[in-house]
Design an enzyme around this catalytic site. Structure first.
Site, PDB file in Angstrom:
ATOM      1  CG  ASN A  89      16.457  -3.084 -14.211  1.00 56.00           C
ATOM      2  OD1 ASN A  89      17.348  -3.897 -13.954  1.00 56.00           O
ATOM      3  ND2 ASN A  89      16.684  -1.928 -14.795  1.00 56.00           N
ATOM      4  CG  HIS A 119      -1.537 -12.307   6.670  1.00 64.55           C
ATOM      5  ND1 HIS A 119      -1.514 -13.669   6.776  1.00 64.55           N
ATOM      6  CD2 HIS A 119      -0.515 -11.978   5.843  1.00 64.55           C
ATOM      7  CE1 HIS A 119      -0.511 -14.152   6.058  1.00 64.55           C
ATOM      8  NE2 HIS A 119       0.109 -13.137   5.479  1.00 64.55           N
ATOM      9  CB  ALA A 160      11.963   6.166  -7.634  1.00 64.20           C
ATOM     10  CE  LYS A 180      -1.828  11.881  -0.183  1.00 63.02           C
ATOM     11  NZ  LYS A 180      -1.527  12.490   0.988  1.00 63.02           N
ATOM     12  NE  ARG A 183       3.293  16.044 -15.693  1.00 63.63           N
ATOM     13  CZ  ARG A 183       4.248  16.042 -16.599  1.00 63.63           C
ATOM     14  NH1 ARG A 183       5.508  15.940 -16.245  1.00 63.63           N
ATOM     15  NH2 ARG A 183       3.963  16.171 -17.867  1.00 63.63           N
TER      16      ARG A 183
END
Length: 189
Positions: A89, A119, A160, A180, A183
């Site tokens: 998108n 860096h 998201a 993290k 499920r």
């Protein structure tokens, strides 16, 4: 002798100011890529000319079944490889020096950032890059940031707004900053 792109892919430290080969090779590619992005971003997403420019940007490494919507910002277009049936998108932001491989069936939501460059903490002109891999059928949620060296596993979902700092196992859902596992995804046989 390895070329600059191989050195970047292999995580060799490169001093951007002192390495003449780095500057000689990367600056023209960055100018080419960002120039093409600028042209693409000024056209309608589904304009016939847009598709031609995207193919030029990625040096034809995008199958007809895949699409990236404008606007986009890709610094090294030839370092991005996209599989079949991929949808990316709008507002993708990519720093692809070490290479990014997006496999078949991947879905990427708006405003995702994928980084391959980091860096040195003490000497900021030294870069150390790591490639990023997004495996088959993964889904990356809006405004996700994927850091250098990450592999997003097959069939995984990144929620998201996540910041992905570690590899994502196959068939899992990850969310958060840092992302993290919340499920497992049970796959049908």
């Amino acid at each position: 002798m390895k070329d600059v792109w191989q050195r970047l892919h292999n995580s060799e430290e490169i001093n951007m100011k002192e390495d003449k080969e780095f500057r000689k090779v990367t600056i023209p590619e960055m100018n080419r890529s960002l120039g093409l992005c600028s042209k693409i971003n000024n056209l309608s997403p589904y304009d016939e000319e847009t598709r031609k420019l995207v193919e030029e940007l990625l040096e034809s490494k995008i199958p007809k079944s895949s699409n990236i919507l404008a606007p986009m910002e890709i610094d090294y277009g030839h370092q991005l490889k996209i599989g079949e049936n991929v949808f990316i998108n709008h507002s993708l932001c990519v720093s692809a020096a070490a290479g990014i491989e997006i496999e078949d069936g991947v879905q990427i939501a708006p405003q995702v950032t994928i980084l391959t460059v980091n860096h040195d903490l003490k000497e900021k002109t030294i870069v150390k890059c790591l490639p990023v891999y997004i495996k088959k059928n993964a889904w990356v949620g809006a405004r996700t940031i994927i850091l250098p060296g990450i592999t997003i596993g097959e069939n995984s979902v990144v929620g998201a707004g996540s910041v992905v700092t570690k590899d994502v196992p196959a068939n899992t859902v990850v969310v958060g900053n840092p992302a993290k596992v919340i499920r497992k995804i049970e796959m049908e046989n």
